[in-house]
Design an enzyme around this catalytic site. Structure first.
Site, mmCIF file in Angstrom:
data_model
loop_
_atom_site.group_PDB
_atom_site.id
_atom_site.type_symbol
_atom_site.label_atom_id
_atom_site.label_comp_id
_atom_site.label_asym_id
_atom_site.label_seq_id
_atom_site.Cartn_x
_atom_site.Cartn_y
_atom_site.Cartn_z
ATOM 1 N N PRO A 127 0.767 -1.243 0.000
ATOM 2 C CA PRO A 127 0.000 0.000 0.000
ATOM 3 C C PRO A 127 0.808 1.308 0.000
ATOM 4 C CG PRO A 127 -0.028 -0.949 2.178
ATOM 5 C CD PRO A 127 0.703 -1.927 1.290
ATOM 6 N N CYS A 128 1.468 1.592 -1.100
ATOM 7 C CA CYS A 128 2.222 2.841 -1.221
ATOM 8 C C CYS A 128 1.296 4.060 -1.213
ATOM 9 C CB CYS A 128 3.098 2.822 -2.470
ATOM 10 S SG CYS A 128 2.226 2.458 -3.996
#
Length: 166
Positions: A127-128
């Protein structure tokens, strides 16, 4: 190597999933701003992506807060460390680049963390999108800031109704 890919629909547009054997090595948006660092996506083969597509569907439906998939991102040692930290950011929370740099033991490495974050090959699952600027603003995102806003909105906890007048 048995690199192959499939394309699935999602609320943020078509997603290209890339696997090598059983492991997911890429998840890219249509129009992804940083091209994959792979030699190729391999042939399109929709077989073997059932778990990933199911978990993505559950995530977008608000039924999943964590992914449980075999991952094998390809990157430098530093990038792999950054991407591992990304997977530890809880659903519905954000971190700044500086906070991640401090967790890595180098508070001055915020820019390097940002660069590694931008090269994350497995968007959404790693989850950047949960990483924001020091000011709290939405900074760049390989899928575009509108998609980042959508994903963060999807993960936003419901408002606390206690003590509200309206």
């Amino acid at each position: 190597m048995s690199v192959r890919h499939t394309v699935v629909d999602s609320p943020v547009g078509e997603l290209t999933l890339v696997a090598d054997g059983d492991a997911l090595i890429g998840l890219y948006f249509d129009g992804h701003q940083r091209k994959p660092r792979l030699d190729g996506l391999g042939p399109r083969d929709d077989r073997g992506f059932g778990d990933a597509t199911r978990q993505l569907r559950e995530y977008f439906a608000g039924e999943r807060t964590e992914f449980d998939l075999p991952l094998a991102p390809r990157g430098s040692e530093f990038e792999l460390k950054v991407w591992a930290l990304l997977t530890k950011i809880p659903f519905g929370e954000t971190r700044t680049y500086g906070q991640l740099a401090a967790e890595l033991g180098d508070p001055g490495a915020a820019q390097a963390v940002g660069n590694a974050n931008g090269w994350n090959p497995i968007s959404i699952v790693v989850p950047c999108h949960r990483v924001i600027g020091a000011s709290g603003g939405l900074t760049g995102y390989a899928g575009g800031v509108d998609r980042k806003r959508f994903l963060l909105g999807l993960e936003e906890p419901p408002a606390d109704e206690d003590g509200r007048l309206f």
